[in-house]
Design an enzyme around this catalytic site. Structure first.
Site, PDB file in Angstrom:
ATOM      1  N   LEU A  36       0.984  -1.339  -0.115  1.00  0.00           N
ATOM      2  CA  LEU A  36      -0.583   0.130   0.191  1.00  0.00           C
ATOM      3  C   LEU A  36       0.743   1.155  -0.175  1.00  0.00           C
ATOM      4  O   LEU A  36       2.128   1.365   0.640  1.00  0.00           O
ATOM      5  CB  LEU A  36      -1.194   0.118   1.442  1.00  0.00           C
ATOM      6  CG  LEU A  36      -1.746   1.405   1.733  1.00  0.00           C
ATOM      7  CD1 LEU A  36      -2.369   1.719   0.405  1.00  0.00           C
ATOM      8  CD2 LEU A  36      -2.227   1.456   2.523  1.00  0.00           C
ATOM      9  N   SER A  37       0.142   2.030  -1.031  1.00  0.00           N
ATOM     10  CA  SER A  37       0.702   2.954  -1.072  1.00  0.00           C
ATOM     11  C   SER A  37       2.968   3.130  -1.333  1.00  0.00           C
ATOM     12  O   SER A  37       3.316   2.875  -2.110  1.00  0.00           O
ATOM     13  CB  SER A  37       0.309   4.163   0.668  1.00  0.00           C
ATOM     14  OG  SER A  37       0.917   5.971   0.229  1.00  0.00           O
ATOM     15  N   ALA A  38       3.417   3.896   0.017  1.00  0.00           N
ATOM     16  CA  ALA A  38       4.573   3.569  -0.188  1.00  0.00           C
ATOM     17  C   ALA A  38       5.448   2.019  -0.682  1.00  0.00           C
ATOM     18  O   ALA A  38       6.126   1.710  -0.953  1.00  0.00           O
ATOM     19  CB  ALA A  38       5.514   4.427   0.871  1.00  0.00           C
ATOM     20  N   GLY A  94       2.744  -0.412  -1.813  1.00  0.00           N
ATOM     21  CA  GLY A  94       3.599  -0.048  -2.932  1.00  0.00           C
ATOM     22  C   GLY A  94       4.318   0.077  -3.895  1.00  0.00           C
ATOM     23  O   GLY A  94       4.465  -0.580  -4.502  1.00  0.00           O
TER      24      GLY A  94
END
Length: 487
Positions: free
Chosen positions: A157-159, A161
């Site tokens: 997720l996010s960073a 990801g």
């Protein structure tokens, strides 16, 4: 996302602590890796030299079979391994479909907001920093559980990801597939200053330029590429939706399949799924766009088969992304067929008989089905027109998991059935428990450069010494696999 997280890509990532570096350089022999207790999330110590100064957490369901898949799940900024485990829904499907999950965890010593450093070449490239630590975790868990090295996946997720995308580019020889949730293209930024540009705006690169970033991450690699799922909230103001388009361009170019969509369908939560097939007609890239969703991981609490997770900060109620990602990877036994057809799962799937080398199945007919796909341990074993099938060429005394899916006249594959287990008759494979030194002495393993490897499978058993003990299963004469979780 609150202002401190919103500015995470603008702030300078902190270097690893001197203590962590000293630990990586020590010549003291590490202890054997600690296996997670079945059905609990536990920290695993001493999984390798750990150049990225990460912590390893692991979840394995009870009675995990050998040759099961393995999933790596990377949390977002300001989150933790236990937080991601508790909210993401991966535990539900690990229990249901039989696979282990690794949760790497970074810390504020690595980055002020505990973000994975997807923008730092000293940390996110092959053989270096955090990326190398994650692969050491994979090697540790795969050796402990006898995991199928052809079914290892990474999501984040996010960073997390962004780091997942980097890992897919760095290690296509390790990961069979991945999922980037509200994340960034592989190697989008190589400096802290460039990171915010990736986060908020288009980089105006062609698909080939994006693809080159992947190809240049492991020059000379000629093997298969991982299958990639991309998740993006259409109302995300923290990681702009253009990142999903860039990820689509990047991975379709790597696969050499262009950017023309092969199929689309509408899912729950205002989600549109776009599939890009490879040359064999199998999904290679999937783009999931969630209408109205802000920055976070898509979850959908509930008891339904396609529901999972719990809501919280950056865990947003819309659709269970973990369910659809697991299906895309084939962890549900579908072999990676997306289930894009409308036919329901066959009911009444049952094992009708077994022999020492075969297993027979039957199921109820599905109206509108032209044929049925039968999957063994997540891989398609056969396509038949009737409602029964006998699998042959199996090993004696061995358990196999089967699922069945109906296929309509256009070739669209429907939903997969619940798995059933068939155990062949006859003597089960022999198992041997001993320390690594004695396994080598007995001719069941060999050592190289201070590490021990199982004969036949070449699975890494850890250091060549008497402190590390494993169970080896002889699945065929002279071929051994690690079977610590049960034999």
């Amino acid at each position: 996302m609150h202002s401190s997280i919103r500015s995470l890509f603008r702030r300078t990532a902190l270097a690893a602590t001197i203590g962590a570096l000293a630990a990586a350089l020590t010549t003291v022999t590490p202890l054997a890796p600690t296996a997670a207790a079945a059905g609990t999330l536990q920290q695993v110590a001493n999984f390798g030299s750990n150049p990225g100064n990460l912590a390893m957490y692991e979840y394995a369901p009870a009675n995990l079979p050998a040759n099961a898949p393995l999933v790596v799940a990377l949390h977002g900024c300001s989150q933790s391994a236990s937080d991601y485990h508790g909210h993401s829904g991966w535990q539900k499907f690990a229990d249901q479909w039989g696979f282990a999950v690794i949760y790497p965890q970074t810390n504020s010593a690595n980055n002020i907001l505990s973000c994975f450093s997807w923008f730092d070449p000293a940390k996110d490239t092959r053989g270096k920093g955090e990326a190398a630590s994650v692969v050491q975790m994979v090697d540790s868990a795969a050796a402990r559980y006898g995991s199928d090295r052809g079914r290892i996946f990474v999501t984040g997720l996010s960073a997390g990801g962004g780091m997942a995308a980097d890992l897919l580019a760095d290690y296509p020889d390790v990961f069979a597939g991945g999922a980037i949730d509200s994340g960034l293209p592989a190697q989008c930024a190589t400096t802290q200053a460039a990171a915010s540009g990736c986060q908020y705006s288009s980089q105006n690169l062609t698909p080939k330029q994006w693809g080159d970033k992947v190809r240049n991450s492991y020059p000379g690699y000629t093997g298969p590429w991982p299958r990639v799922a991309i998740w993006q909230g259409a109302s995300d103001t923290t990681v702009a939706p253009v990142n999903a388009t860039e990820l689509r361009d990047q991975w379709t170019d790597v696969w050499g399949i262009g950017q023309t969509v092969s199929s689309t369908r509408n899912l729950t939560g205002g989600t549109t799924e776009s599939i890009y097939d490879d040359s064999a007609g199998k999904p290679a890239v999937a783009l999931f766009s969630v209408s109205g969703m802000a920055h976070g991981l898509a979850v959908n609490p509930g008891s339904g088969a396609d529901q999972c997770g719990t809501t919280g900060a950056y865990y947003l109620n819309s659709i269970c992304s973990s369910y659809h990602t697991a299906q895309f990877w084939g962890l549900d036994g579908s072999g990676g067929d997306p289930g894009s057809g409308s036919l329901p799962a066959p009911s009444g799937v049952a094992v009708t008989g077994t022999t020492g080398t075969g297993a027979s199945l039957s199921w109820n007919a599905v109206s509108g089905a032209a044929s049925y796909h039968v999957y063994r341990n997540g891989t398609k074993a056969a396509s038949v027109t009737g409602t029964s099938y006998t699998d042959t060429g199996l090993s004696a005394g061995t358990s196999y998991s089967y699922t069945v899916a109906a296929v309509d006249s256009t070739g669209a594959v429907g939903a997969s059935s619940a798995p059933v287990t068939a155990t062949t008759t006859g003597a089960a494979p022999k198992c041997y428990t001993a320390n690594n030194y004695n396994q080598v002495a007995a001719g069941r393993a060999h050592q190289s450069l201070g590490y021990t490897y199982a004969n036949g499978s070449d699975q890494n058993m850890g250091l060549y010494n008497v402190a590390i003990t494993h169970t080896l299963k002889e699945t065929s004469p002279g071929y051994f696999v690690i079977a610590d979780s049960g034999c």
